[in-house]
Design an enzyme around this catalytic site. Structure first.
Site, PDB file in Angstrom:
ATOM      1  N   LYS A 180      -4.402 -30.267  12.599  1.00 29.74           N
ATOM      2  CA  LYS A 180      -5.520 -29.833  13.435  1.00 29.74           C
ATOM      3  C   LYS A 180      -5.661 -30.774  14.628  1.00 29.74           C
ATOM      4  CE  LYS A 180      -7.087 -26.605  10.524  1.00 29.74           C
ATOM      5  NZ  LYS A 180      -7.280 -25.187  10.858  1.00 29.74           N
ATOM      6  N   ASP A 208      -3.156 -26.724  15.545  1.00 26.76           N
ATOM      7  CA  ASP A 208      -4.209 -25.704  15.510  1.00 26.76           C
ATOM      8  C   ASP A 208      -5.476 -26.282  16.121  1.00 26.76           C
ATOM      9  OD1 ASP A 208      -6.019 -23.718  14.920  1.00 26.76           O
ATOM     10  OD2 ASP A 208      -5.754 -23.802  12.750  1.00 26.76           O
ATOM     11  N   GLU A 234      -1.820 -23.133  18.108  1.00 26.35           N
ATOM     12  CA  GLU A 234      -2.611 -22.079  17.464  1.00 26.35           C
ATOM     13  C   GLU A 234      -4.057 -22.095  17.935  1.00 26.35           C
ATOM     14  OE1 GLU A 234      -4.025 -21.092  12.878  1.00 26.35           O
ATOM     15  OE2 GLU A 234      -2.060 -22.010  13.242  1.00 26.35           O
ATOM     16  N   GLU A 260      -6.222 -14.943  13.772  1.00 26.07           N
ATOM     17  CA  GLU A 260      -6.938 -15.072  12.501  1.00 26.07           C
ATOM     18  C   GLU A 260      -8.363 -14.564  12.561  1.00 26.07           C
ATOM     19  OE1 GLU A 260      -8.735 -19.359  11.775  1.00 26.07           O
ATOM     20  OE2 GLU A 260      -6.631 -19.534  12.317  1.00 26.07           O
ATOM     21  N   ASP A 283      -5.029 -11.651   9.709  1.00 26.55           N
ATOM     22  CA  ASP A 283      -5.654 -11.995   8.434  1.00 26.55           C
ATOM     23  C   ASP A 283      -6.166 -10.700   7.799  1.00 26.55           C
ATOM     24  OD1 ASP A 283      -7.840 -12.590   6.596  1.00 26.55           O
ATOM     25  OD2 ASP A 283      -7.866 -14.630   7.373  1.00 26.55           O
ATOM     26  N   HIS A 310      -2.654 -15.569   8.506  1.00 19.20           N
ATOM     27  CA  HIS A 310      -3.596 -16.667   8.301  1.00 19.20           C
ATOM     28  C   HIS A 310      -4.170 -16.642   6.890  1.00 19.20           C
ATOM     29  CE1 HIS A 310      -7.965 -17.933   8.398  1.00 19.20           C
ATOM     30  NE2 HIS A 310      -7.377 -19.041   8.807  1.00 19.20           N
TER      31      HIS A 310
END
Length: 379
Positions: A180, A208, A234, A260, A283, A310
């Site tokens: 992240k 992400d 992401e 997602e 997702d 996701h």
């Protein structure tokens, strides 16, 4: 002589006669934080459908801590009554009828999440009636797919623990590790370089941002992240900013991954038409179930884009293995507390879809009964 055509011997209709709605809270295994919010628990609304002949289909959806009781009310009051007497084999017709019944509040995240739980349960029954596992029922393109780990890369994890988690992922055979981002750029880069240093060249490092950046900031940071070895970027921008993603996509060679939080296939179409993404992370819960998930995946194939779904690895392993353009399964083992057996992972880091008819998720019902916070039955 031309032989008379014989129609397939389909079994007679086995209608749904009961719908159960459950709410189960699953605390996070440890404190998790991304660039936007903490992840303290997963609220897990569940739908259990039973047919006249006793076939049981189970679907589920999720929130990250808020709104679960509202989803259960929507399921119990609006969707479940329409399922009684329905033929679960007609998944497409059922999805559209239920969606139309919520037209005044659809599309929206609540309607998509609620529809998803029902649609999964319907597909579970449908596959069982056909005697087929989900991944074969809807395509059968792959026998396994590589896993990447997200569980070890949360933003609140300190550098030493982050590196240790990356080493653990490497030793367990994962093919990728996601970190992240969203701290100050220098901090992000320090962390990324430390992770990249302990991963072999054959193992990818994803990043992400969880929608934290403005367009200019994302474009500025993308070059630095790419130089640090990031394999994809992401959710760099708010999901509603299709144009911004297109500009970012044009500014960098690093693949841009989105999807997602997108709630219907039409928004995915806009991303694809505007060349605003490289990797589609649809997702199944947030897009409204298996039925629309498949539409998005096949649309992505038409645009020559890969799919890396996701979350929800226990379901997505079957869906991703069904379509030829799927590339990855994301490892976040949040459901383990509710399962009798976890996702099957090969020693060399691949996720393997369940072989038994249905969705193949091995629910532990005694545990679910002890953890549920609400329930209701519609007949």
């Amino acid at each position: 002589m031309v032989q008379e055509h014989q129609a397939p011997d389909f079994r007679s209709v086995d209608p749904i006669v009961q719908a159960e709605i459950l709410l189960v809270d699953i605390p996070a295994k440890f404190p998790r934080q991304d660039a936007i919010q903490p992840f303290l628990k997963q609220e897990t609304p569940m739908v259990r459908l039973t047919t006249r002949d006793g076939v049981v289909g189970v679907g589920y959806t999720y929130t990250l801590g808020t709104g679960g009781t509202g989803l259960c009310r929507l399921l119990a009051d609006t969707l479940a009554p329409q399922l009684i007497g329905a033929d679960a084999r007609a998944a497409e017709a059922l999805w559209w009828r239920l969606n139309r019944s919520m037209n005044s509040i659809s599309p929206g995240i609540a309607t998509s999440l609620a529809l998803a739980a029902v649609d999964m349960a319907v597909w579970d029954i449908r596959c069982q009636l056909a005697g087929m596992p989900l991944h074969l029922m809807v395509g059968g393109a792959h026998q396994r797919l590589p896993l990447y780990d997200t569980e070890g890369g949360w933003l609140n994890i300190d550098d030493d623990a982050l590196v240790a988690n990356a080493v653990s992922a490497r030793e367990r055979g994962f093919h990728g590790f996601k970190v992240k981002v969203g701290r100050a750029l220098a901090e992000d880069l320090r962390r990324l370089r430390k992770v990249r240093d302990v991963l072999p060249d054959t193992m990818q490092m994803m990043i992400d941002a969880n929608q934290i950046f403005t367009q200019g900031e994302a474009i500025y940071r993308a070059a630095a992240y790419a130089a640090a070895g990031a394999a994809w970027f992401e959710e760099p921008l708010p999901a509603s900013d299709v144009h911004g993603h297109a500009l970012l996509r044009a500014s960098t060679a690093m693949p841009i991954a989105v999807g997602e939080t997108l709630q219907n296939p039409h928004v995915f179409r806009e991303y694809m038409q505007q060349d605003a993404c490289s990797i589609v992370q649809v997702d199944a819960a947030r897009v409204g179930g298996i039925t629309p998930w498949l539409k998005v995946a096949h649309m992505a194939e038409a645009f020559n884009l890969s799919v890396a779904p996701h979350y929800l690895m226990e379901l997505h392993v079957s869906l991703a293995c069904a379509v030829p353009n799927a590339g990855w399964i994301e490892h976040i083992p949040q459901l383990d507390a509710l399962l009798s057996s976890p996702l099957m992972m090969s020693p060399d880091g691949y996720a393997v879809p369940p072989a038994k008819p249905g969705l193949g998720i091995d629910w532990c019902w005694p545990t679910i009964e002890t953890l549920k916070s609400a329930e209701g039955v519609v007949r």
